[in-house]
Design a protein around this motif. Sequence first.
Motif, PDB file in Angstrom:
ATOM      1  N   GLN A 182      44.182  38.720  40.085  1.00 45.13           N
ATOM      2  CA  GLN A 182      43.334  37.648  39.569  1.00 45.13           C
ATOM      3  C   GLN A 182      44.074  36.817  38.524  1.00 45.13           C
ATOM      4  N   GLN A 183      44.783  37.467  37.635  1.00 45.72           N
ATOM      5  CA  GLN A 183      45.516  36.690  36.633  1.00 45.72           C
ATOM      6  C   GLN A 183      46.713  35.977  37.269  1.00 45.72           C
ATOM      7  N   ASP A 186      45.463  32.819  38.515  1.00 40.62           N
ATOM      8  CA  ASP A 186      45.216  31.895  37.406  1.00 40.62           C
ATOM      9  C   ASP A 186      46.531  31.216  36.988  1.00 40.62           C
ATOM     10  N   PRO A 208      36.679  36.096  44.782  1.00 40.70           N
ATOM     11  CA  PRO A 208      37.205  35.846  43.436  1.00 40.70           C
ATOM     12  C   PRO A 208      38.328  34.802  43.392  1.00 40.70           C
ATOM     13  N   ALA A 209      39.097  34.697  44.464  1.00 43.37           N
ATOM     14  CA  ALA A 209      40.166  33.684  44.464  1.00 43.37           C
ATOM     15  C   ALA A 209      39.547  32.292  44.512  1.00 43.37           C
ATOM     16  N   LEU A 212      38.051  31.370  41.195  1.00 46.84           N
ATOM     17  CA  LEU A 212      39.068  31.019  40.219  1.00 46.84           C
ATOM     18  C   LEU A 212      39.568  29.591  40.450  1.00 46.84           C
TER      19      LEU A 212
END
Length: 466
Positions: A182-183, A186, A208-209, A212
Amino acid sequence: MELHITLDDRRDLTGSLYRQLRDAVLDGRLRAGEALPATRELARRLAVSRGTVSVVYDRLAAEGYLTARVGAGTFVRESAAPSRHAPAASPLRPRPEWTGLRAWPYWRQDVPYDMRAGLPDTRLFPYEAWRRLMAAELRPRTHDVGDPAGLPVLREAIARHAGVSRSVRASASDVIVTSGIQQALDLVGRVLLEPGAHVAVEDPGYPPAQLLFRSQGLRVTGVPVDAEGLRVDALPPDVRAVYLTPSHQFPLGMPMSLPRRRALLDWARRRDVVVIEDDYDTEYRFGGRPIEPLQSLDEDGRVLYLGTFSKLMRPVLRLGFLVAPPALHDAFRMARYVTSWHGDPPVQAALARFIDEGLLARHIRRSRRVYQERHELIADTLTTGLADRLTLVPSAAGLHLSARLSAPSDVQAVQAADAEGVALFPLSDFAVTEPPSNGLVFGYGAISTEDIPPALTRLRRALDGR
Ligand SMILES: Cc1ncc(COP(=O)(O)O)c(C=O)c1O
């Protein structure tokens, strides 16, 4: 913790102290039953006379906010429930990108039969070894400020691990350690994608991608997938980046074929597009020949390879990484620095030793056997006992598999299964911009092997409406 009190108005010390304590009770900062400091101590802290504090405590007690217990002290009265909170009306509003986003439903605990995709088996984790490694790192000498790109020993270890297990071409300097994939996503968005840029993702795909990218003000379009993976012929012409899971399509499960991989790389080269390869769980492979990652097929350095230890170890550790070409190293290091300084050096050092001592490889070997058994058990049951309703999507890796459902709707099926104590995700939850597919996603990380047959019997009952 000490309550913050400011006595600026020295002319009305009693009134000021009274109002601040009363407000702290009313807005819940001082909770029912909580002890107040002794009058002598608070007087010393605030540089006022003890008499001033006593008068205020007496008044608050008389009004029902506090209660004094002889020999024990002064406490917030149990009945003095907070009635006022921070002002409800505020002129502040989130940017439009932050409204209407929905988190993935993981917060439910205590599900009797947990078949939600995305969770590894925490019972398999080698706690003894990990405790030993962590204990060795938590000493005064440990690194207090780390390199934003990650601890050098860990970057070395990851480069070797990814090279051996996934044939990723990387040296330690190409690896940026992140707090999970996830980071890494980002950082990729910050470093490479201009605000408003168009990103293509697989449809169905990994929520989640998409969340983001949307939160970064990027435009997200879902591109259909078929049995060979993402349909390169359906990519919109103006995309700046493509995010995909070629080794084990999320959530369907099939790998992207080699011709399709080559077609994607060719397309990306002609249009100067960034390719973001999420390789989240394919160290768990149960057969078939692994196909090379896009990163190692890529000849012009446009693939960013993302890996994670969330499935291999545990998601709570928040350990992942990004492999990037040299031209991006400085920017990624700075992006990591400006957003969070650096990761957690003691945990990173423990992971480096975990890899170097061969413990990760051993953990993967052991866990793979367990997951393979679960994968086969579910696949066999779906193709025999549930074949009238469900059509398995062929896959040979990871911690989940999917099946297309003829009827009822997957949302209804999931609700009925939930009533039977089985939690799983409907395929339609993963739709992006294409019409949703009807199906079910079976995670086998969290559920034990023994619980799979009863869970599937319950699912059968749920699908039959009995
Ligand atoms: C497609 C995909 N990517 C990445 C991850 C892991 O993300 P992270 O490393 O942020 O925990 C998951 C976990 O469920 C996933 O399904």
